[in-house]
Scaffold this motif. Structure first.
Motif, PDB file in Angstrom:
ATOM      1  N   ARG A  69       0.833  -1.198   0.000  1.00  0.00           N
ATOM      2  CA  ARG A  69       0.000   0.000   0.000  1.00  0.00           C
ATOM      3  C   ARG A  69       0.876   1.261   0.000  1.00  0.00           C
ATOM      4  O   ARG A  69       2.047   1.214   0.392  1.00  0.00           O
ATOM      5  CB  ARG A  69      -0.908  -0.007   1.224  1.00  0.00           C
ATOM      6  N   PRO A  70       0.288   2.396  -0.365  1.00  0.00           N
ATOM      7  CA  PRO A  70       1.068   3.637  -0.402  1.00  0.00           C
ATOM      8  C   PRO A  70       1.721   4.002   0.922  1.00  0.00           C
ATOM      9  O   PRO A  70       2.834   4.513   0.947  1.00  0.00           O
ATOM     10  CB  PRO A  70       0.039   4.684  -0.826  1.00  0.00           C
ATOM     11  N   ASP A  71       1.034   3.733   2.060  1.00  0.00           N
ATOM     12  CA  ASP A  71       1.614   4.134   3.337  1.00  0.00           C
ATOM     13  C   ASP A  71       2.879   3.348   3.653  1.00  0.00           C
ATOM     14  O   ASP A  71       3.792   3.872   4.309  1.00  0.00           O
ATOM     15  CB  ASP A  71       0.590   4.016   4.470  1.00  0.00           C
ATOM     16  N   ALA A  72       2.969   2.096   3.175  1.00  0.00           N
ATOM     17  CA  ALA A  72       4.191   1.317   3.377  1.00  0.00           C
ATOM     18  C   ALA A  72       5.327   1.888   2.539  1.00  0.00           C
ATOM     19  O   ALA A  72       6.467   2.019   3.005  1.00  0.00           O
ATOM     20  CB  ALA A  72       3.953  -0.147   3.018  1.00  0.00           C
ATOM     21  N   MET A  73       5.032   2.240   1.306  1.00  0.00           N
ATOM     22  CA  MET A  73       6.054   2.810   0.427  1.00  0.00           C
ATOM     23  C   MET A  73       6.477   4.194   0.917  1.00  0.00           C
ATOM     24  O   MET A  73       7.669   4.525   0.942  1.00  0.00           O
ATOM     25  CB  MET A  73       5.520   2.881  -0.999  1.00  0.00           C
ATOM     26  N   GLU A  74       5.508   4.984   1.324  1.00  0.00           N
ATOM     27  CA  GLU A  74       5.804   6.331   1.840  1.00  0.00           C
ATOM     28  C   GLU A  74       6.601   6.249   3.134  1.00  0.00           C
ATOM     29  O   GLU A  74       7.551   7.011   3.355  1.00  0.00           O
ATOM     30  CB  GLU A  74       4.493   7.087   2.070  1.00  0.00           C
ATOM     31  N   GLY A  75       6.221   5.306   3.987  1.00  0.00           N
ATOM     32  CA  GLY A  75       6.863   5.192   5.287  1.00  0.00           C
ATOM     33  C   GLY A  75       8.335   4.863   5.206  1.00  0.00           C
ATOM     34  O   GLY A  75       9.118   5.244   6.088  1.00  0.00           O
ATOM     35  N   THR A  76       8.749   4.163   4.178  1.00  0.00           N
ATOM     36  CA  THR A  76      10.161   3.808   4.034  1.00  0.00           C
ATOM     37  C   THR A  76      10.946   4.841   3.233  1.00  0.00           C
ATOM     38  O   THR A  76      12.153   4.704   3.043  1.00  0.00           O
ATOM     39  CB  THR A  76      10.305   2.424   3.360  1.00  0.00           C
ATOM     40  N   GLY A  77      10.256   5.874   2.739  1.00  0.00           N
ATOM     41  CA  GLY A  77      10.954   6.968   2.078  1.00  0.00           C
ATOM     42  C   GLY A  77      11.166   6.799   0.594  1.00  0.00           C
ATOM     43  O   GLY A  77      12.005   7.488   0.000  1.00  0.00           O
ATOM     44  N   PHE A  78      10.391   5.909  -0.045  1.00  0.00           N
ATOM     45  CA  PHE A  78      10.606   5.638  -1.468  1.00  0.00           C
ATOM     46  C   PHE A  78       9.697   6.441  -2.396  1.00  0.00           C
ATOM     47  O   PHE A  78       9.792   6.294  -3.613  1.00  0.00           O
ATOM     48  CB  PHE A  78      10.429   4.140  -1.757  1.00  0.00           C
TER      49      PHE A  78
END
Length: 418
Positions: A196-205
């Motif tokens: 999901r977007p929050d996982a990708m956003e959370g890691t800084g990608f």
């Protein structure tokens, strides 16, 4: 998201970090301004809300004459509260955007500069360029290990098939890597590769490298370019307890990268491709243990490279080439004889508390208080390694010697022409 308290106490450290990256320190001031605006908006809203709540009690006790004035104030106050609430929402959005625009604080030991300003820490093994050296694609095609023509026919440029002993060689390497990881205390994982977007956003990608990511718009899911993303998200919103020992995971997954902006670079063979397989290490630990854990991840990577019998070097990556999340990064680069130079095979990054702060991953310190954990990652083996394995172990008769550590998996010492 960086540590706001640390930013407020020492903004010059973050300005210096930005300059070290070759980036503008203006993003530091933008975040400080957004933070001040948001806190001011919250204070105004809370003051008005407190007055609004108090009016009810005042009206109940007021005389008829006083009550009219209080009721009139109630109406105007309702509008003021509504306006203040809107300002809180607007400043919160601006604050969040400014926070996500500021990368992690660079470690003091990391060299300043850009991609070419790394420091070589050590070189291991003897580098040679054999007479009549062949590149990995020529070797792999002749031995029936790699088929890029049919890969392109099926899927387009930068796709390939690994066939026969080529597939077996990769499986051997990845199996050896996962065995080593388990032996050194990692929990093996096969994670989802759609997140999901929050996982990708959370890691800084989803910052400066967002154009590298495949996005499935209909499903609002991203294909991962590294299993660092699902591994980091595994404990999102959780408390990991006292975290007296690092919590370590090693994931086997396929990875996907668009390779945007790499037109014309490494188009031949399997060095830079859209799909590959990888074993990724990931650690959660206390911030004070992160530097030592980083060195351990690097040592595990070097162990694997030595098992592949490859000449390599370790570099301390410069600040401008760290990416959004990393405070410090070490790359290991293996020798590629056909190119007469080292090429990156693995990297390991210390992301300090940057990712865990975004993903709300906590632990309990010695006083029992909740604190933000640190995260680290490192690659233990990946498809790209085949490039260096084939080239460094090529034989004059066209065969390839199999590294001793991989021989039990392949059941042979040499991959010979058919």
């Amino acid at each position: 998201m960086i540590d706001l308290r640390a930013l407020r106490e020492d903004p010059d450290a973050y300005r210096a970090s930005q300059r070290k990256r070759g980036a503008s320190p203006d993003s530091v001031d933008a975040l400080l301004s957004a933070d001040a605006d948001h806190r001011s908006a919250l204070q105004s809203f809370e003051t008005l809300r407190a007055e609004q709540k108090g009016l009810g009690k005042q009206i109940a006790k007021a005389s008829p004459d006083e009550k009219q004035g209080l009721l009139a104030r109630t109406k105007t106050l309702a509008e003021e509260v509504k306006t203040a609430e809107s300002r809180v929402t607007a400043t919160a959005a601006a604050f969040e955007a400014a926070g996500r625009a500021l990368p992690n604080l660079v470690a003091g030991e990391a060299p300043a500069g850009g991609e070419d300003d790394f420091i070589v820490l050590r070189e291991v093994g003897e580098t040679t360029v054999p007479e009549n050296v062949r590149d990995h694609l020529e070797i792999g095609t002749a031995l029936g290990l790699i088929d890029t023509e049919r890969g392109a026919k099926t899927s387009g440029a930068r796709f390939y098939y690994l066939t026969g002993d080529g597939a077996m060689l990769q499986l051997a390497m990845l199996n050896l890597a996962i065995q080593q990881a388990v032996a050194t205390g990692f929990t093996p994982m096969i994670p989802p590769v759609l997140v999901r977007p929050d996982a990708m956003e959370g890691t800084g990608f989803l910052g400066e490298h967002s154009d590298e990511i495949y996005y499935l718009e209909r499903d609002e899911l991203y294909l991962v370019g590294t299993s660092e993303v699902p591994l980091a998200s595994y404990h999102s919103g959780e408390n990991l307890g006292d975290l007296s020992e690092p919590r370590r995971y090693a994931a086997w997954s396929s990875c996907f990268r668009r390779e945007a902006g790499s037109y014309g670079k490494d188009t031949k063979g399997i060095l830079r491709v859209h799909q590959f397989d990888k074993i990724e290490m990931f650690s959660f630990c206390r911030p004070e243990d992160a530097e030592a854990e980083h060195r351990k991840l690097l040592s595990y990577e070097e162990q694997m490279l030595k098992k592949m019998e490859l000449p390599y070097r370790v570099i301390d990556v410069a600040a401008g080439d760290l990416g959004t999340s990393a405070a410090r990064k070490f790359d290991t680069e293996a020798w590629v004889p056909s190119q007469g130079r080292y090429r990156e095979l693995t990297s390991t990054s210390n992301c300090t508390t940057f990712q865990a702060r975004r993903l709300n991953i906590k632990y309990r310190d010695e006083q029992g208080r909740n604190a933000v954990a640190a995260t680290l990652n490192g690659t233990l083996a990946t498809t790209r390694w085949l490039v260096s394995i084939l080239e460094n172990h090529q034989q004059p008769d066209g065969s390839v010697a199999v590294p001793k550590a991989l021989q039990p998996f392949l059941g042979k010492e040499v991959i010979e022409p058919k």
